[in-house]
Motif scaffolding. Structure first.
Motif, PDB file in Angstrom:
ATOM      1  N   GLN A   1      14.442  10.835  17.489  1.00 29.66           N
ATOM      2  CA  GLN A   1      13.424  11.624  18.196  1.00 29.66           C
ATOM      3  C   GLN A   1      11.995  11.375  17.697  1.00 29.66           C
ATOM      4  O   GLN A   1      11.062  11.234  18.461  1.00 29.66           O
ATOM      5  N   SER A   2      11.824  11.315  16.383  1.00 28.54           N
ATOM      6  CA  SER A   2      10.452  11.205  15.855  1.00 28.54           C
ATOM      7  C   SER A   2       9.898   9.795  15.963  1.00 28.54           C
ATOM      8  O   SER A   2       8.736   9.550  15.704  1.00 28.54           O
ATOM      9  N   LYS A   3      10.766   8.823  16.301  1.00 32.90           N
ATOM     10  CA  LYS A   3      10.371   7.413  16.436  1.00 32.90           C
ATOM     11  C   LYS A   3       9.774   6.876  15.138  1.00 32.90           C
ATOM     12  O   LYS A   3       8.683   6.320  15.121  1.00 32.90           O
ATOM     13  N   SER A   4      10.480   7.092  14.070  1.00 36.26           N
ATOM     14  CA  SER A   4      10.042   6.590  12.772  1.00 36.26           C
ATOM     15  C   SER A   4      10.283   5.078  12.701  1.00 36.26           C
ATOM     16  O   SER A   4      10.637   4.455  13.694  1.00 36.26           O
ATOM     17  N   GLN A   5      10.130   4.474  11.520  1.00 32.28           N
ATOM     18  CA  GLN A   5      10.309   3.028  11.388  1.00 32.28           C
ATOM     19  C   GLN A   5      10.738   2.683   9.976  1.00 32.28           C
ATOM     20  O   GLN A   5      10.351   3.369   9.026  1.00 32.28           O
ATOM     21  N   LEU A   6      11.528   1.619   9.857  1.00 32.82           N
ATOM     22  CA  LEU A   6      11.878   1.138   8.516  1.00 32.82           C
ATOM     23  C   LEU A   6      10.614   0.594   7.857  1.00 32.82           C
ATOM     24  O   LEU A   6       9.866  -0.160   8.481  1.00 32.82           O
ATOM     25  N   LEU A   7      10.399   0.965   6.605  1.00 27.87           N
ATOM     26  CA  LEU A   7       9.214   0.492   5.896  1.00 27.87           C
ATOM     27  C   LEU A   7       9.642  -0.610   4.932  1.00 27.87           C
ATOM     28  O   LEU A   7      10.283  -0.343   3.916  1.00 27.87           O
ATOM     29  N   VAL A   8       9.324  -1.858   5.295  1.00 30.35           N
ATOM     30  CA  VAL A   8       9.733  -2.979   4.451  1.00 30.35           C
ATOM     31  C   VAL A   8       8.632  -3.270   3.434  1.00 30.35           C
ATOM     32  O   VAL A   8       7.493  -3.554   3.813  1.00 30.35           O
ATOM     33  N   VAL A   9       8.984  -3.148   2.187  1.00 32.04           N
ATOM     34  CA  VAL A   9       8.032  -3.472   1.120  1.00 32.04           C
ATOM     35  C   VAL A   9       8.698  -4.475   0.208  1.00 32.04           C
ATOM     36  O   VAL A   9       9.901  -4.673   0.263  1.00 32.04           O
ATOM     37  N   ARG A  10       7.936  -5.124  -0.639  1.00 28.27           N
ATOM     38  CA  ARG A  10       8.562  -6.104  -1.509  1.00 28.27           C
ATOM     39  C   ARG A  10       8.039  -5.984  -2.930  1.00 28.27           C
ATOM     40  O   ARG A  10       6.907  -5.559  -3.153  1.00 28.27           O
ATOM     41  N   GLY A  11       8.890  -6.396  -3.840  1.00 35.13           N
ATOM     42  CA  GLY A  11       8.500  -6.334  -5.238  1.00 35.13           C
ATOM     43  C   GLY A  11       9.661  -5.857  -6.068  1.00 35.13           C
ATOM     44  O   GLY A  11      10.672  -5.391  -5.548  1.00 35.13           O
ATOM     45  N   GLU A  12       9.526  -5.997  -7.359  1.00 34.62           N
ATOM     46  CA  GLU A  12      10.536  -5.513  -8.294  1.00 34.62           C
ATOM     47  C   GLU A  12      10.653  -4.000  -8.104  1.00 34.62           C
ATOM     48  O   GLU A  12       9.686  -3.265  -8.327  1.00 34.62           O
ATOM     49  N   PRO A  13      11.809  -3.500  -7.668  1.00 37.39           N
ATOM     50  CA  PRO A  13      11.895  -2.061  -7.360  1.00 37.39           C
ATOM     51  C   PRO A  13      11.542  -1.162  -8.547  1.00 37.39           C
ATOM     52  O   PRO A  13      10.944  -0.097  -8.350  1.00 37.39           O
ATOM     53  N   THR A  14      11.858  -1.637  -9.747  1.00 37.40           N
ATOM     54  CA  THR A  14      11.551  -0.789 -10.905  1.00 37.40           C
ATOM     55  C   THR A  14      10.042  -0.642 -11.110  1.00 37.40           C
ATOM     56  O   THR A  14       9.579   0.299 -11.737  1.00 37.40           O
ATOM     57  N   GLU A  15       9.276  -1.605 -10.576  1.00 42.53           N
ATOM     58  CA  GLU A  15       7.804  -1.499 -10.691  1.00 42.53           C
ATOM     59  C   GLU A  15       7.211  -0.847  -9.454  1.00 42.53           C
ATOM     60  O   GLU A  15       6.291  -0.047  -9.521  1.00 42.53           O
ATOM     61  N   LEU A  16       7.758  -1.233  -8.305  1.00 35.97           N
ATOM     62  CA  LEU A  16       7.128  -0.814  -7.057  1.00 35.97           C
ATOM     63  C   LEU A  16       7.443   0.640  -6.681  1.00 35.97           C
ATOM     64  O   LEU A  16       6.555   1.400  -6.276  1.00 35.97           O
ATOM     65  N   LEU A  17       8.707   1.033  -6.844  1.00 39.15           N
ATOM     66  CA  LEU A  17       9.067   2.386  -6.400  1.00 39.15           C
ATOM     67  C   LEU A  17       8.255   3.476  -7.109  1.00 39.15           C
ATOM     68  O   LEU A  17       7.771   4.406  -6.452  1.00 39.15           O
ATOM     69  N   PRO A  18       8.089   3.382  -8.452  1.00 36.02           N
ATOM     70  CA  PRO A  18       7.279   4.425  -9.094  1.00 36.02           C
ATOM     71  C   PRO A  18       5.871   4.524  -8.500  1.00 36.02           C
ATOM     72  O   PRO A  18       5.299   5.607  -8.404  1.00 36.02           O
ATOM     73  N   GLU A  19       5.333   3.373  -8.075  1.00 36.94           N
ATOM     74  CA  GLU A  19       4.008   3.399  -7.436  1.00 36.94           C
ATOM     75  C   GLU A  19       4.084   4.132  -6.093  1.00 36.94           C
ATOM     76  O   GLU A  19       3.223   4.920  -5.744  1.00 36.94           O
ATOM     77  N   LEU A  20       5.158   3.840  -5.351  1.00 34.60           N
ATOM     78  CA  LEU A  20       5.295   4.451  -4.025  1.00 34.60           C
ATOM     79  C   LEU A  20       5.431   5.961  -4.146  1.00 34.60           C
ATOM     80  O   LEU A  20       4.792   6.730  -3.419  1.00 34.60           O
TER      81      LEU A  20
END
Ligand code: FAD
Length: 589
Positions: free
Chosen positions: A73-92
């Motif tokens: 319903q909300s028409k969301s979208q997959l958010l593709v990001v790249r990088g070492e997850p241990t570094e990138l996720l904390p930033e996100l």
């Protein structure tokens, strides 16, 4: 849970919306915002030689997932990001004010190691982590606990343990809506503006969406050929235009520098196709109820498979294994014929095998991929010295040295062994990324204890590169099985290089399809063209030794020598985790 929960849902082993207990757990938090993220993990690429077909299938599955998310319903979208997850996720989660990270549990050794680091980082950031099992019928962690930390080395062991764990959970429906991934102070009126805001919020993170070019998060996704440009840093998003809608979108195969012309795209990825395929299979109640793996034919290709061809979809979680289980159960109820088949040969049995390997890998950890340090793996001396009798007479020559073994391995990989049955299967693998289970049996036994006497680790590496369904548990587990290094001990049972294929298909359709140079041979010689008289070869337009290779070894001779080697190794009864064995290996090498 209050409306203030802001969830980052990290897709990894679960590229689907239907029957996702982890996604349901995320929605149960009643989040104000939900960020559906796919994070390219450089380790996945560096550690494994991911072939073009697996990448293609993954990208198709991501695209389908994104489109399914957009259909809510909300028409969301997959958010593709790249990088070492241990570094990138904390930033996100810092920049997006995330309160919860929700994931499907990845029980593999690498997944657990990575997730431990993620958990530590989340704890520091006061982000709550919710991890839910959904990739297997039963939670490998729980099974291993109940098995007192030991690996499940037999189907009967697994069955005994899970008998006390209750029924496989019933599947749940896909959510109709997913909250939008909005920033806390968002002014966005639509998805496009939301994505722009998200992109802006990540300013200063050069590689998050591929806008940047070089740096630690860049990965060489073009590492499909052995020894490729593995250490070269290349960008993986050359086509990114800078448009917000492109910034988080799924890259194309071309933008990753991969050449489609090298492959045949027989098996397409995605949840939608997985569900369609499952529905079609389950319509045939008789097929489901009477499925018996040993009776299915390895001579049929992926275009008309004798088995379900669900492994690629299960690997990426496009299909829930629990849904597969229960839809098959429902189909069986509709079967009005004679007696149905049971485990291990029926479909439930096949899915249980998948769990068995996952639980064994969970107990052993990283060593499951190799011989060294692997307590589940019997030690077979793939480099054994010459064996002498007490009078000093040679009773068993040393197996071929490195140069011969390497040449054989290379011919094997290219489908140029001179044995059409093996070559057709290996070419099918390279071209299409899939092979029937009994085909895998044939080629794995041939490479190891059957004829080539080459370590199963080398074969597993080739499968790692080419299989779409490559799995860190099922692949080494089955290689150990076929080489009689674990799970299976009847090393005197082998597959004839001519007779096994003939048993299923006398006309050699698989050979004609994947080894076209042999296609005009009469049925009588299609499995052993090297035995065809010269005039038959001439008539078929294929001279053995010129247009197609002579067999690279003598089937019977190697079989007999290797059988003796197996006997010696079994008598020694050593294991990969045995310290003495390791010293012995070093000396023998
Ligand atoms: P079906 O016969 O229709 O079975 C249904 C499902 O059950 C499969 O999709 C699969 O998920 C599971 N399954 C069936 N047999 C096995 C098995 N022996 N072990 C584990 N799961 C099983 N399977 C993988 O998924 N990934 C691998 O990396 C892999 N490597 C293998 C390597 C070797 C040497 C061998 C002999 C087998 C390997 N298998 C692997 C197992 C098996 O060959 C494939 O799962 C199967 O051929 C997939 O085709 P299907 O989906 O039509 O199977």
């Amino acid at each position: 849970m209050s409306k203030s929960a802001r969830v980052l849902y990290w897709f990894r082993t679960d590229l689907r919306l239907h029957d996702s207990p982890a996604l349901q757990a995320a929605l149960d938090l009643k989040p104000a915002a939900l960020f559906p993220v796919w994070c390219w993990d450089p380790n996945y690429v560096y550690k494994h030689r991911v072939g073009i077909n697996r990448f293609r299938f993954l990208l198709e599955s991501m695209t389908d997932l994104s489109s399914n998310i957009t259909s809510t319903q909300s028409k969301s979208q997959l958010l593709v990001v790249r990088g070492e997850p241990t570094e990138l996720l904390p930033e996100l989660w810092k920049r997006w004010n995330i309160t919860h990270l929700v994931i499907e549990k990845d029980p593999s050794a690498y997944g657990r190691r990575r997730d431990r680091l993620i958990l530590e980082a989340a704890k520091k950031s006061k982000v709550e982590v919710v991890a839910v099992q959904g990739h297997h019928l039963f939670d490998p962690e729980e099974v291993t606990k109940r098995n007192k930390g030991k690996p499940t080395m037999a189907m009967s062991t697994l069955q005994k343990i899970v008998a006390d764990m209750g029924a496989v959970p019933k599947p749940i429906d896909a959510p109709k809506d997913l909250p939008l991934p909005k920033l806390k102070d968002s002014k966005a009126k639509n998805l496009k503006d939301t994505l722009k805001e998200l992109a802006k919020s990540l300013d200063g993170l050069p590689h998050y969406t591929g806008k940047g070019r070089e740096g630690p998060a860049s990965v060489d996704l073009n590492s499909t050929e052995l020894g490729g440009q593995r250490d070269k840093k290349v960008t993986c998003y050359d086509t990114v235009t800078g448009e917000a809608s492109d910034l988080f979108s799924v890259p194309t195969l071309e933008s990753l520098g991969m050449d489609r012309s090298k492959i045949r795209e027989t098996i397409k990825g995605g949840e939608t196709l997985a569900l369609e395929r499952l529905a079609k299979i389950c319509k045939d109640a008789e097929y489901i109820a009477t499925f018996a793996k040993p009776k299915t034919s390895p001579g049929q290709s992926a275009e008309d498979p004798s088995t379900t061809l669900m492994s690629p979809y299960l690997k990426f979680g496009c299909l829930s294994v629990r849904k597969f289980w229960w839809d098959a159960e429902e189909a069986k109820k509709k079967y009005k014929g004679g007696s149905a088949t049971g485990p291990p040969e029926n479909l439930n049995g096949q899915l249980l095998f998948r769990d068995m390997y996952a639980c064994a890998e969970h107990a052993i950890g990283d060593a499951f991929q190799v011989i060294r340090g692997n307590s589940a793996c019997r030690y077979i001396d793939w480099y054994c010295p010459t064996a002498y009798d007490k009078d000093g007479q040679v009773i068993l020559p040393r197996p071929p040295g490195d140069a011969v073994s390497e040449a054989r391995l290379s011919a094997y990989k290219l489908g140029q062994t001179g044995f059409p049955w093996i070559d057709a299967l290996m070419r099918q693998l390279r071209l299409e990324g899939w092979m029937h289970h009994l085909g895998r049996h044939s080629v794995a036994a041939f490479l190891t204890r059957g004829q080539c006497w080459i370590s199963w680790e080398r074969g597993a590496e080739i499968f790692d590169e080419y299989l779409i369904d490559w799995d860190p548990c099922s692949n080494p587990g089955n290689w150990m099985w076929l080489s009689c290094s674990a799970f299976f001990t009847q090393y005197f049972r082998l597959y004839g290089l001519i007779t096994f294929g003939q048993k299923y298909d006398k006309t050699g359709a698989l050979i004609r399809k994947y080894c076209p140079e042999l296609k005009n041979f009469p049925d009588k010689y299609i499995y052993d063209p090297f035995n065809a008289p010269k005039d038959v070869q001439q008539k078929a337009g294929c001279i053995i030794g010129k247009d197609y290779p002579f067999p690279m070894l003598d089937e019977k001779e190697t079989k007999s020598e290797n059988m003796q080697r197996m006997k010696i190794c079994y008598q020694a009864n050593l294991h990969g985790a045995d310290k003495e064995v390791m010293n012995g290996t070093a000396e023998a090498m």
